[in-house]
Write a protein that holds these residues in place. Structure first.
Motif, mmCIF file in Angstrom:
data_model
loop_
_atom_site.group_PDB
_atom_site.id
_atom_site.type_symbol
_atom_site.label_atom_id
_atom_site.label_comp_id
_atom_site.label_asym_id
_atom_site.label_seq_id
_atom_site.Cartn_x
_atom_site.Cartn_y
_atom_site.Cartn_z
ATOM 1 N N TYR A 26 0.873 -1.178 0.000
ATOM 2 C CA TYR A 26 0.000 0.000 0.000
ATOM 3 C C TYR A 26 0.908 1.225 0.000
ATOM 4 N N ASN A 27 0.667 2.138 -0.907
ATOM 5 C CA ASN A 27 1.564 3.279 -1.033
ATOM 6 C C ASN A 27 0.790 4.581 -1.154
ATOM 7 N N GLU A 28 1.313 5.599 -0.495
ATOM 8 C CA GLU A 28 0.781 6.953 -0.669
ATOM 9 C C GLU A 28 1.848 7.783 -1.358
ATOM 10 N N ARG A 67 -3.118 7.070 -4.027
ATOM 11 C CA ARG A 67 -2.983 5.786 -3.346
ATOM 12 C C ARG A 67 -2.730 4.726 -4.397
ATOM 13 N N ARG A 259 5.231 7.083 0.809
ATOM 14 C CA ARG A 259 5.077 6.409 2.087
ATOM 15 C C ARG A 259 4.457 5.081 1.776
ATOM 16 N N VAL A 261 3.643 0.763 2.922
ATOM 17 C CA VAL A 261 3.600 -0.339 3.878
ATOM 18 C C VAL A 261 3.331 -1.597 3.066
#
Lengths: 302, 477
Positions: A26-28, A67, A259, A261
Motif C-alpha cells: 500500500y503506497n501513498e 494511493r 510512504r 507499507v
C-alpha cells in the motif's frame, strides 16, 4: 495564456526494490504539483509497474495524494510521474506583515508556528533565533535569515540523510536543502511566524535547458493577511518562477513523496530517484496547453 | 468516634464517608442494604474467598494473561451503594458531559469554532497527540465520534466531581459486569432484597450503538479489534466480543482491499462493517500514522474516510481525552450546549498558561502532577510527598515542558467500607467509572466500575497500581 509564464516538463521516476517479493503493498504518493497561486498543472500522469489504478484524495495541507495498491507479489515497484507545469512570474514580491500574537492564538495558521515532529523548538534553535532575529518582527528579518543560513552552513550532498535532524546540521555544519529549510522553520517559529515546508523542483534558467537530479525544498512564511510568501534558505532570498511547488506541510514528514507499507518479511532498499526538469519552448508549451484544454473538454462531455 | 447503627452491625470506621455520615451513623442507603451483612464477618470473608476462586476459575485478570500468574483484580465483597436520587444527578451530568465532548471532537475535525472563539486554546489542540490533522473534514457516520466513554468520578466533601474523561479506549466495563455476576452468584439473596438496578443491558445497548453506525444498517458484521493477548484488558476485549456477537480480531487478522475491510475467518475473507476498536487511533493505520505499527491494517483509515466501514470510537476522538484539554470541558458544556455544567472538574490548572503554572509551582505541596498522555496512573506524583529537591526538579520540568503536564489539586477521595485482610472493616479511597454509550441519546450504565485503593494509605485507585474493584449498586428507590 499568460505570456510571462514559464512552462516546465518534469519527469520524476522512483524505483523501490525489496529484498524478496512482497504482497500486497500500500503506497501513498505525493508527487502531483500544486494548483495554487501562480502555478498550475497542465498535464499529469502517474504510471506504476506493476500496474495499478491510483486513486486520489486531497490531504489536510491541500496536497494531492495518490494511493497505489499492488496486490500481486512484486520485488520492485517503479513509479513514473510525467507532468507539465506552468509557473507565472510573481506580480512583485510580497512582504507580509507580522502577526499580533493574540490574533494568531485563535487562527488555524497557529499550527505552523508550533513545534512539529521534524522541527522541535528546543533551546539550541531558541538561542539562534535570539541571535539572528532578536526582537525584529519584520519580514525583512526573515529574508535576511534565508540568506544567512547558506552563509553559516555548507551545502554538501551526503552530509546528512533524509532522516537527519536539525541538531545534526548544527553539529556537523553541513547539510542539504531539507536541513536548511527545517532550521529556517525552527528559527522563524521561535520568532512567532507561521512557516511551512515546501517540497518541489527547481527548473533550469534557459529555454530548452534541463536540470537533472534536483528535488528541492524551501519554505513559505504566512503573514497576518493570510498570504504565504516563499523564501529559499538554500540559495538565499525570495523564490521565483523556477521554484515548482509539489507539496506543503509542517515539515518534511508531511510532504514525503512516498510512504508505503507492505506485507512480507522483506526489507526495502533506499528508493532510486531520478528527476529531470526541462524548460519547454513557447511552442511546445502551447501544444501542452491545447492538450490540457482538449482533455478538459472531453472530461466535461463524459 | 464510633457509632453503632443497630444490634446486628459492628462499629463502622468514621472515615468511610461513602457509607457513614460525619457523626458515624450509616447513610440511609447503606443502613437499609448493608446492616445485616456487615454484622456477618464470616459471611463476608467466605464471600471474598469464594470470589477469588470464582474469578481465578474464569481467567478474569488484569495484566498480561498470556504470561503466567497474571493478577486477578482484588475484589472487595462489600458493594458500593448509591441512592436513586444520587444516581439521577450523576446520570444527567455525565450524559451532558459526553454530549459536550462529542461536540468538541466534531468541532476539532470540522469548523474549529471553539478554537476561533477562544473557548479552548488552539495551541493545546494543535499540539495534542490525539489530534489527527489528516482526519479534518471527515464526517463519521451519524456524525458521532465518542460512542463509548468512561468518565472517572470522585466524591469530595459530598460533591461528585470529574477526575478524568476517557474517550480513547476506556476499559473496565467487563470488570463491572463480572463483579455483578459474582455478586449474583455468591450473594443472590442479599442483592435481590436490596433492590438494585440491573446492568445486564450494557451488551445489547453497545451492540445497538454499533449497529446504528454501520454503513449498511441491514447488515452489521462487527469486529472487536484488540492489540492482542499481551494487552492488559484482553480479557475484556474477548468478553465484549462474545457478548455483542462480534468477532475478536487483531491487526493481522483484518485486511483492506480496495477500501473495503475484511477479516480472515475460518471460512475465508468476510466483510467487516463496524470495528469496535480497542487500539489507540495513532496505531490504527501504519500507512497514515506510525509506520512501525502492526496493530491495525494499512488502508483502514481511508476505508473509514470513504464510509465503507464504521469505527468506534471514531479515529481522532483522543483529542478530547488529552489531559491538558480536560480543564476546558466545563467551558465546552456552556459553549456547545448552552447549559451550566451539572458536574464540575476537580480544581485543575493548565500548565501551558503562565499565570496558572506560577500558581501551581507556588502551591506544589497541594498538587497532584500528571503526565498528559499517560494512563493507568503511571507517572502521577503528589507534591506533598516530594522532597525539596524533587519539588525544584518538578518546577523546572513544568517550566521546560509545560505541554507535557497537568496539575490538579489533591482532593480527599471519599472512602468506602472494605473488608480488611484480617476480616475486619476499614475505609479505603474509591472512585467510580460509569460508562456512557452515545447512541441517538447518551445512555449511562446504572453503576459502572468502582475502583478501590490497594490499602487505607493509598490515594491512587488504578488497577495498574494494585487497586481493586467492588460491585456498584444503584438502588431502584
Amino acid at each position: 495564456m499568460d505570456s510571462h509564464a514559464l512552462t516546465f516538463a518534469v519527469s520524476h521516476h522512483t524505483i523501490l526494490r525489496y529484498s524478496e517479493a512482497v504482497s500486497p503493498s500500500y503506497n501513498e504518493v505525493r508527487m502531483r504539483p500544486r494548483d495554487r497561486g501562480t502555478q498550475r498543472t497542465l498535464t499529469f500522469a502517474l504510471i506504476t509497474s506493476p500496474p495499478a489504478v491510483p486513486r486520489s484524495r486531497v490531504d489536510f495541507f491541500g496536497n494531492t495524494v495518490h494511493r497505489v495498491d499492488i496486490g500481486d507479489p512484486h520485488d520492485t515497484l517503479a513509479m513514473a510521474v510525467e507532468t507539465v507545469v506552468e509557473s507565472a512570474l510573481p506580480r512583485g514580491r510580497s512582504s507580509p506583515a507580522g502577526w499580533d500574537p493574540a490574533t494568531l492564538e485563535r487562527d488555524a495558521r497557529l499550527e505552523y508556528a508550533l513545534a512539529s515532529p521534524r522541527v522541535p523548538l528546543g533551546p539550541s534553535t531558541a538561542a539562534l533565533s535570539r541571535e539572528w532575529i532578536g526582537d525584529d518582527r519584520s519580514f525583512d528579518a526573515l529574508v535576511e535569515l534565508s540568506m544567512l543560513i547558506p552563509r553559516e552552513f555548507r551545502y554538501l550532498t551526503g552530509a546528512t540523510t533524509v532522516d537527519s535532524s536539525i541538531e545534526d546540521l548544527l553539529g556537523g555544519g553541513a547539510g542539504v536543502c531539507q536541513d536548511f529549510s527545517h532550521l529556517f522553520l525552527a528559527v522563524a517559529r521561535h520568532a512567532g511566524w507561521p512557516a511551512r515546508y515546501v517540497s518541489g523542483y527547481l527548473g533550469p534558467e534557459g529555454e530548452h535547458a534541463s536540470t537533472s537530479g534536483v528535488s528541492h525544498a524551501w519554505v513559505e512564511v504566512c503573514g497576518a493577511d493570510g498570504t504565504w510568501a516563499g523564501l529559499d534558505p538554500t540559495h538565499g532570498g525570495h523564490v521565483g518562477p523556477h521554484h515548482l511547488r509539489l507539496a506543503v506541510g509542517r515539515d518534511y514528514g508531511d510532504v514525503a513523496p512516498h510512504r508505503g507499507v507492505f506485507y512480507g518479511t522483506a526489507h526495502a532498499s533506499t528508493p532510486e530517484v531520478t528527476v529531470r526538469v526541462t524548460r519547454m519552448s513557447e511552442r511546445a508549451a502551447r501544444t501542452a496547453e491545447r492538450g490540457a484544454a482538449l482533455y478538459w473538454q472531453q472530461q466535461q462531455q463524459q | 468516634m464510633i457509632a453503632t447503627p443497630g444490634p446486628a452491625c459492628p462499629p463502622l470506621p468514621v472515615g468511610a464517608d461513602e457509607c457513614v455520615t460525619a457523626s458515624g451513623a450509616p447513610r440511609p442507603a447503606y443502613a437499609r442494604t448493608l446492616a445485616a451483612a456487615l454484622g456477618d464477618a464470616a459471611m463476608l470473608t467466605d464471600m471474598r474467598d469464594r470470589a477469588i476462586a470464582w474469578f481465578a476459575g474464569r481467567g478474569i485478570t488484569f495484566g498480561v494473561p498470556a504470561l503466567e500468574g497474571a493478577p486477578i483484580i482484588p475484589f472487595d465483597p462489600i458493594p458500593r451503594v448509591l441512592a436513586a436520587t444520587e444516581w439521577r444527578a450523576i446520570d444527567r451530568a455525565l450524559a451532558q458531559r459526553v454530549m459536550a465532548l462529542d461536540a468538541f471532537v466534531a468541532d476539532c475535525y470540522g469548523a474549529q469554532r471553539a478554537l476561533r472563539d477562544g473557548v479552548v486554546p488552539a495551541r493545546l489542540v494543535y499540539s495534542s497527540t490525539g489530534y489527527l490533522r489528516d482526519l479534518v473534514g471527515v464526517r463519521p457516520p451519524r456524525a458521532t465520534h465518542c460512542h463509548v466513554a468512561g468518565i472517572d468520578v470522585v466524591r469530595v466533601d459530598g460533591t461528585f466531581l470529574v477526575l478524568e474523561d476517557n474517550v480513547r479506549v476506556p476499559s473496565g466495563i467487563a470488570y463491572a459486569l463480572v463483579a455483578r455476576e459474582a455478586t449474583l452468584e455468591l450473594a443472590r439473596d442479599w442483592i435481590t432484597a436490596a433492590g438494585v438496578r440491573s446492568i445486564d443491558g450494557y451488551a445489547s445497548r453497545l451492540r445497538r450503538t454499533l449497529e446504528r453506525i454501520a454503513p449498511r444498517p441491514w447488515e452489521a458484521r462487527i469486529a472487536v479489534l484488540t492489540p492482542g493477548p499481551y494487552n492488559a484488558a484482553f480479557f475484556e476485549h474477548r468478553m465484549l466480543a462474545d457478548a455483542i456477537g462480534g468477532v475478536l480480531v487483531s491487526g493481522d487478522e483484518i485486511v483492506v482491499h480496495e477500501d473495503e475491510v475484511y477479516c480472515r475467518c475460518a471460512s475465508g475473507l468476510e466483510r467487516v462493517d463496524v470495528i469496535y476498536s480497542r487500539v489507540n487511533a495513532e496505531w490504527l493505520d501504519p500507512l497514515l500514522f506510525r509506520p512501525e505499527s502492526l496493530l491495525g491494517p494499512p488502508g483502514l483509515v481511508e476505508a473509514w474516510r470513504r464510509g465503507n466501514v464504521a469505527i468506534a470510537n471514531a479515529p481522532g476522538s483522543g483529542v478530547a481525552d488529552d489531559k491538558a484539554i480536560y480543564p476546558y470541558v466545563p467551558a465546552m458544556v456552556r459553549y456547545y450546549l448552552g447549559e451550566e455544567p451539572l458536574i464540575d472538574n476537580v480544581p485543575t490548572y493548565d500548565i501551558s498558561d503562565d499565570r496558572q503554572r506560577r500558581h501551581v509551582v507556588a502551591h506544589l505541596d497541594r498538587m497532584v502532577i500528571k503526565p498528559v498522555d499517560s494512563s493507568g496512573g503511571y507517572g502521577v506524583t503528589f507534591g506533598r510527598l516530594m522532597s525539596a529537591a524533587e519539588r525544584a526538579a518538578t518546577a523546572a520540568e513544568l517550566e521546560a515542558q509545560p505541554r507535557g503536564w497537568l496539575a490538579q489539586e489533591e482532593v480527599a477521595l471519599s472512602r468506602a467500607l472494605c473488608l480488611s485482610p484480617n476480616g475486619g472493616l476499614e475505609a479505603r479511597a474509591v472512585d467510580l467509572r460509569p460508562f456512557v454509550l452515545l447512541d441517538e441519546q447518551p445512555w449511562v450504565v446504572p453503576g459502572g466500575l468502582t475502583r478501590v485503593a490497594r490499602d487505607t494509605e493509598t490515594l491512587v485507585v488504578n488497577s495498574s497500581q494494585g487497586g481493586g474493584s467492588k460491585d456498584t449498586w444503584i438502588l431502584t428507590r
